[in-house]
Design a protein around this motif. Structure first.
Motif, short mmCIF file in Angstrom:
data_model
loop_
_atom_site.label_atom_id
_atom_site.label_comp_id
_atom_site.label_asym_id
_atom_site.label_seq_id
_atom_site.Cartn_x
_atom_site.Cartn_y
_atom_site.Cartn_z
N LEU A 18 0.23 -1.10 -0.13
CA LEU A 18 -0.07 -0.11 0.07
C LEU A 18 0.69 1.15 -0.10
O LEU A 18 0.42 2.09 -0.51
N THR A 19 1.72 1.35 0.73
CA THR A 19 2.79 2.40 0.55
C THR A 19 3.50 2.67 -0.32
O THR A 19 3.46 3.88 -0.70
N VAL A 20 3.96 1.43 -0.92
CA VAL A 20 4.40 1.41 -2.49
C VAL A 20 3.35 2.04 -3.61
O VAL A 20 4.11 3.33 -4.25
N PHE A 21 1.89 1.46 -3.59
CA PHE A 21 0.81 2.09 -3.85
C PHE A 21 0.99 3.73 -4.19
O PHE A 21 0.08 4.31 -4.68
N MET A 26 1.54 9.37 -5.72
CA MET A 26 1.64 10.59 -5.39
C MET A 26 2.59 11.21 -6.06
O MET A 26 3.02 12.37 -7.14
N LEU A 27 3.75 10.44 -7.18
CA LEU A 27 4.62 10.77 -8.03
C LEU A 27 4.11 10.60 -9.74
O LEU A 27 3.98 12.08 -9.72
N ALA A 72 7.07 19.52 -4.59
CA ALA A 72 6.41 18.84 -3.05
C ALA A 72 6.26 17.17 -2.93
O ALA A 72 6.76 16.55 -2.54
N ALA A 73 4.95 17.24 -3.98
CA ALA A 73 4.87 15.44 -4.18
C ALA A 73 5.90 14.73 -4.85
O ALA A 73 5.22 13.58 -4.51
N ILE A 74 6.61 14.84 -5.87
CA ILE A 74 7.33 14.02 -6.25
C ILE A 74 8.15 13.88 -5.19
O ILE A 74 9.15 12.73 -4.76
N LEU A 122 -6.62 8.60 -3.34
CA LEU A 122 -6.40 7.01 -3.13
C LEU A 122 -5.08 7.66 -2.75
O LEU A 122 -4.73 6.17 -1.77
N VAL A 123 -4.26 8.47 -2.96
CA VAL A 123 -2.79 8.67 -2.19
C VAL A 123 -3.06 8.68 -0.38
O VAL A 123 -2.35 7.66 0.14
N ILE A 124 -4.44 9.61 0.22
CA ILE A 124 -4.58 9.44 0.82
C ILE A 124 -5.14 7.79 1.43
O ILE A 124 -4.66 7.53 3.09
#
Length: 135
Positions: A18-21, A26-27, A72-74, A122-124
């Protein structure tokens, strides 16, 4: 359904997954906002004109907001690949700011704003569903 811990690292594979997803999402959201910011700063003729919008900024101002939030998101998306707590906390905060910025810019670029809002949600979700004992 809980997944089994990895015998080599002791970490739960679902939590890492989930963190990699979330990092990949996020990228993607970061690069899309970066390009959107560049597009607004350099050539703002692609945006809709909304004369009576309550949250009125110049399109160049919206461009700079999206540009800085995209950068910042990158940076945080890259940090999320290390599965660290600080990156998850900052990731939720920046994704929430991206969500708000895209919500406020719906009148200027409606469909694209809604797509980026879905990516931020989805990121959150991906960053908040990881339990503390799984990391």
């Amino acid at each position: 359904m809980a997944s089994a811990p990895d015998p080599h690292t002791g970490k739960c594979t679902a939590a890492a997954g989930l963190t990699v997803f979330a990092a990949v999402m996020m990228l993607i959201a970061g690069f899309l906002n970066l390009f959107r910011g560049i597009m607004a700063v350099l050539h703002n003729a692609v945006y809709l004109k909304t004369p009576d919008y309550a949250f009125k900024f110049s399109l160049g101002g919206w461009g700079w907001i999206h540009l800085f939030l995209g950068i910042a998101a990158i940076m945080i998306g890259v940090g999320l690949f290390r599965v660290s707590l600080w990156a998850r906390i900052l990731g939720v905060a920046v994704a929430a700011m991206l969500l708000l910025a895209n919500f406020l810019s719906i009148p200027y670029y409606p469909l694209w704003s809604i797509v980026l809002m879905a990516l931020c949600i989805l990121v959150i979700w991906g960053l908040c569903t990881v339990r503390h004992e799984d990391t």
